[in-house]
Motif scaffolding. Structure first.
Motif, PDB file in Angstrom:
ATOM      1  N   ARG A  54     105.230 -11.797  -2.817  1.00 10.93           N
ATOM      2  CA  ARG A  54     104.346 -11.565  -4.137  1.00 10.93           C
ATOM      3  C   ARG A  54     103.815 -10.088  -3.924  1.00 10.93           C
ATOM      4  N   THR A 112      87.967  -4.823 -11.276  1.00  6.75           N
ATOM      5  CA  THR A 112      87.960  -6.324 -11.152  1.00  6.75           C
ATOM      6  C   THR A 112      88.107  -6.723 -10.510  1.00  6.75           C
ATOM      7  N   ARG A 190      95.504 -16.046 -19.486  1.00  3.30           N
ATOM      8  CA  ARG A 190      96.409 -16.795 -18.852  1.00  3.30           C
ATOM      9  C   ARG A 190      96.308 -18.465 -19.133  1.00  3.30           C
ATOM     10  N   SER A 220      97.116  -8.536 -18.084  1.00  7.12           N
ATOM     11  CA  SER A 220      97.093  -8.871 -16.907  1.00  7.12           C
ATOM     12  C   SER A 220      97.939  -8.265 -15.833  1.00  7.12           C
ATOM     13  N   GLY A 222      99.391  -9.817 -13.809  1.00  8.62           N
ATOM     14  CA  GLY A 222     100.674 -10.331 -12.497  1.00  8.62           C
ATOM     15  C   GLY A 222     101.567 -11.792 -14.211  1.00  8.62           C
TER      16      GLY A 222
HETATM   17  P1  AMP Z   1      98.310 -16.853  -9.282  1.00  5.42           P
HETATM   18  O1  AMP Z   1     100.229 -15.932  -9.301  1.00  5.42           O
HETATM   19  O2  AMP Z   1      98.223 -18.395  -9.303  1.00  5.42           O
HETATM   20  O3  AMP Z   1      97.195 -16.888  -8.306  1.00  5.42           O
HETATM   21  O4  AMP Z   1      96.907 -16.426 -10.407  1.00  5.42           O
HETATM   22  C1  AMP Z   1      96.389 -15.091 -10.473  1.00  5.42           C
HETATM   23  C2  AMP Z   1      96.019 -15.182 -12.035  1.00  5.42           C
HETATM   24  O5  AMP Z   1      95.037 -14.251 -12.205  1.00  5.42           O
HETATM   25  C3  AMP Z   1      97.466 -14.016 -12.109  1.00  5.42           C
HETATM   26  O6  AMP Z   1      98.023 -14.233 -13.349  1.00  5.42           O
HETATM   27  C4  AMP Z   1      96.484 -13.020 -12.548  1.00  5.42           C
HETATM   28  O7  AMP Z   1      97.141 -11.557 -12.823  1.00  5.42           O
HETATM   29  C5  AMP Z   1      95.448 -12.619 -12.904  1.00  5.42           C
HETATM   30  N1  AMP Z   1      94.301 -12.410 -11.597  1.00  5.42           N
HETATM   31  C6  AMP Z   1      94.088 -12.061 -10.764  1.00  5.42           C
HETATM   32  N2  AMP Z   1      93.019 -11.063 -10.817  1.00  5.42           N
HETATM   33  C7  AMP Z   1      93.242 -10.335 -11.653  1.00  5.42           C
HETATM   34  C8  AMP Z   1      92.014  -9.033 -12.908  1.00  5.42           C
HETATM   35  N3  AMP Z   1      91.694  -8.568 -11.590  1.00  5.42           N
HETATM   36  N4  AMP Z   1      92.525  -8.991 -13.303  1.00  5.42           N
HETATM   37  C9  AMP Z   1      93.174  -9.602 -14.433  1.00  5.42           C
HETATM   38  N5  AMP Z   1      94.219 -10.251 -14.604  1.00  5.42           N
HETATM   39  C10 AMP Z   1      93.910 -11.064 -12.365  1.00  5.42           C
END
Ligand code: AMP
Ligand code: MG
Length: 321
Positions: A54, A112, A190, A220, A222
């Motif tokens: 990742r 955040t 999401r 976001s 990710g």
């Molecule tokens: P996963 O890949 O299923 O663990 O999804 C985590 C999701 O939460 C991803 O889309 C990340 O971009 C989002 N995410 C996690 N932490 C943050 C954050 N601090 N700000 C914005 N999005 C976040």
């Protein structure tokens, strides 16, 4: 030792000890299986990124056992408390200003943090037994289909993952709704099975979605477009029974019956035309279709209505090349 272990009080206790020792454990949640590590241990969290392949720019969701733990991780607003009251434990993740104790690697260096209380009894038992918050993304190689069964995890992640707690198939089947509460209006980063309408009703104000098909959300980190994708090419089709190629091995995911004229030998997987059961079984269906390594996976497009938003989002990502 077999690495898929049936979840019971003894195996949950062992998994909790491993988490405290800085090791990785895969465990069921109501959304998808998670790959968990002690969220307060930067070295343990680093192992998640390595195991999944990742990118370090993609922050993790921190899972907590109870609302009292929230203040140790984040600075909850009044809106956050209201949503926690309404939807936790459950598939809603809140993005909030982080507390200093949260390692940078968890938040991809940002200020955040994303946090939620899962509702799966095994996830909750593990969190309570571990006594620490657990950072957990989906338990699969980055960009591949998320796991909703223990055997999906075993197939996706290599033998270096030593323990998979088996809790059967996940009920919700799609990743949580991620809501950013650090902006005004709050924004869905999401979509998931907790909808923008339900959130807006609790908050009594508008929620930004920007997530209808085709839109991207910059905030976001990710949200790469290609995500949740099978290894065979996947195409979405509005008119599925008219668009089957003449040649090649095609696997189909549909919710209506085919005409009699369909090419014999075409592999068809059916899901009900109902958002909740469709979502619950979507990834299992994609795993099964992908396992045949067809030349093409053809998926019948689902309706463009509010209750299908999360499913449409995942199908769009799965079809992005
Ligand atoms: P996963 O890949 O299923 O663990 O999804 C985590 C999701 O939460 C991803 O889309 C990340 O971009 C989002 N995410 C996690 N932490 C943050 C954050 N601090 N700000 C914005 N999005 C976040
Ligand atoms: Mg994931």
């Amino acid at each position: 030792m077999e690495r898929i272990v049936s979840a019971d009080p003894l195996t949950i206790e062992r998994a909790a000890r491993w988490i405290r020792e800085g090791r990785l454990v895969a465990f069921p949640t109501e959304t998808v299986y998670g790959l968990g590590a002690n969220a307060l241990d930067a070295d343990a969290v680093a192992r998640i990124f390595t195991a999944k392949g990742r990118p370090a720019t993609n922050p993790l969701i921190v899972h907590i056992a109870d609302i009292d733990t929230l203040d140790r991780i984040a600075q909850p607003t009044e809106d956050a408390r209201r949503l926690a009251q309404a939807f936790w434990p459950g598939p809603l993740t809140l993005v909030l200003p982080k507390m200093p104790g949260v390692p940078d690697i968890v938040t991809a260096g940002g200020e955040t943090v994303a946090v939620r209380i899962p509702s799966h009894p095994i996830a909750l038992a593990l969190l309570r037994a571990a006594g620490v918050p657990i950072a957990a993304p989906s338990a699969n190689r980055s960009e591949s289909i998320s796991p909703t069964r223990a055997e999906h995890v075993a197939r996706s992640l290599g033998p270096e993952l030593e323990m998979i707690l088996d809790g059967g198939p996940c009920d919700v089947g799609l990743e949580s709704t991620v809501l950013d509460l650090t902006c005004d209006p709050p924004a869905i980063l999401r979509p998931g099975m907790v909808s923008a309408e339900e959130i807006a009703a609790v908050l009594g104000k508008r929620v930004a979605t920007g997530h209808r098909d085709g839109d991207g959300v910059a905030k976001s980190p990710g949200q790469m477009l290609r995500h949740y994708a099978p290894s065979s090419p996947l195409r979405l089709s509005e008119n599925i029974w008219c668009e089957i190629p003449e040649t090649g091995r095609v696997s189909i995911l549909a919710y209506t019956l085919p005409p009699d004229s369909i090419r014999p030998g075409t592999h068809i997987h059916f899901l009900p035309k109902l958002p909740n059961p469709y979502a619950a079984n979507l990834y299992s269906a994609l795993h099964a279709l992908d396992a045949d390594h067809p030349d093409l996976i053809l998926v019948q497009q689902v309706p463009d209505t509010e209750e299908w938003t999360a499913v449409r989002d995942r199908l769009r990502r799965a079809s992005a090349s």
